[in-house]
Design an enzyme around this catalytic site. Structure first.
Site, PDB file in Angstrom:
ATOM      1  N   THR A   1       0.842  -1.195   0.000  1.00 10.98           N
ATOM      2  CA  THR A   1       0.000   0.000   0.000  1.00 10.98           C
ATOM      3  C   THR A   1       0.873   1.239   0.000  1.00 10.98           C
ATOM      4  OG1 THR A   1      -1.947   1.011   1.054  1.00 10.98           O
ATOM      5  CG2 THR A   1      -0.272   0.131   2.526  1.00 10.98           C
ATOM      6  N   ASN A   2       0.249   2.393  -0.084  1.00 11.32           N
ATOM      7  CA  ASN A   2       0.944   3.675   0.010  1.00 11.32           C
ATOM      8  C   ASN A   2       0.508   4.363   1.280  1.00 11.32           C
ATOM      9  OD1 ASN A   2       2.446   3.829  -2.397  1.00 11.32           O
ATOM     10  ND2 ASN A   2       0.646   4.416  -3.556  1.00 11.32           N
TER      11      ASN A   2
END
Ligand code: C5P
Length: 207
Positions: free
Chosen positions: A16-17
């Site tokens: 994810t970011n």
């Protein structure tokens, strides 16, 4: 779009970011307050949906792209604020991947679609707004994005100025030049961005 995307590796792990979603949610709220009918396609966040906004929850970039395409017909404006993962695992393991002692584990990644560039490339495109969160060379990278993705406007910010917090300092880049907004709470910054979008919409309808 708002928030991060989540690309599964196996049932309990993913890529994810870092993105709180606050700027995208503030923009959705500001658009609704300005009288727009808003669909907010959101990756996983801790935020509640602003009043008067229809939220569509997604996890991966490809789910986000499908939800955007479904919401697009008839839209006047597309604003991509999500921090979309550039890559996803080539395969998602059906079962939890087990440790294999001290051996290396190699993950093969494949590129995700660029949702914003895809919308901007359509013949029936709405006014397209992108975000550029950079750690340096903001004007250069934001202008590259404006032209490279064929956008109408890019909102640029330095990651050290806005990420995770409640305030942001942004500069708007469009085909007329650069327009800095004063540092303010994300809600106030969102209103300034919406005002600029409305100016561009009026210009294009008068053209
Ligand atoms: O290329 P970069 O990721 O820096 O571009 C950022 C802008 O493009 C943001 O508006 C983001 O929401 C959008 N984007 C997208 N799909 C991607 C990557 C970025 O819509 N796969």
């Amino acid at each position: 779009t708002a928030g991060p995307t989540y690309e599964a590796i196996d049932p309990v792990r993913g890529i994810t970011n870092i993105s709180s979603g606050k700027m995208g949610y503030a923009l959705a709220a500001a658009c609704a307050a300005a009288g727009a009918e808003v669909v907010l396609v959101s990756g996983p966040t801790r935020l509640t949906c602003p009043a008067g906004v229809t939220r569509v929850d997604v996890a991966s970039a490809r789910q986000m792209q499908t939800a955007v395409e479904e919401a697009l017909p008839g839209a006047d404006v597309f604003i991509g604020v999500a921090a979309v993962a550039d890559y996803r695992p080539a395969e998602v393991a059906a079962d939890k991947i087990k440790k294999t002692g001290n051996d290396e584990l190699v993950l093969r990644l494949v590129p995700n679609p660029d949702i914003l560039a895809g919308v901007a490339a359509r013949a029936d495109r709405p006014l397209c707004v992108g975000f550029a969160a950079e750690s340096r060379n903001l004007a250069e990278y934001a202008t590259k994005k404006l032209h490279g993705k064929k956008l109408d406007m890019v909102v640029g910010n330095l990651v050290q100025d806005g990420m995770g917090g409640d305030h942001n300092t942004v500069v708007i880049f469009d085909h007329a030049g650069q327009h800095p907004l004063p540092r303010a709470a994300k809600e106030r910054v969102a209103q300034g961005i919406v005002n600029h979008v409305v100016r561009l919409l009026n210009q294009s309808s008068n053209a």
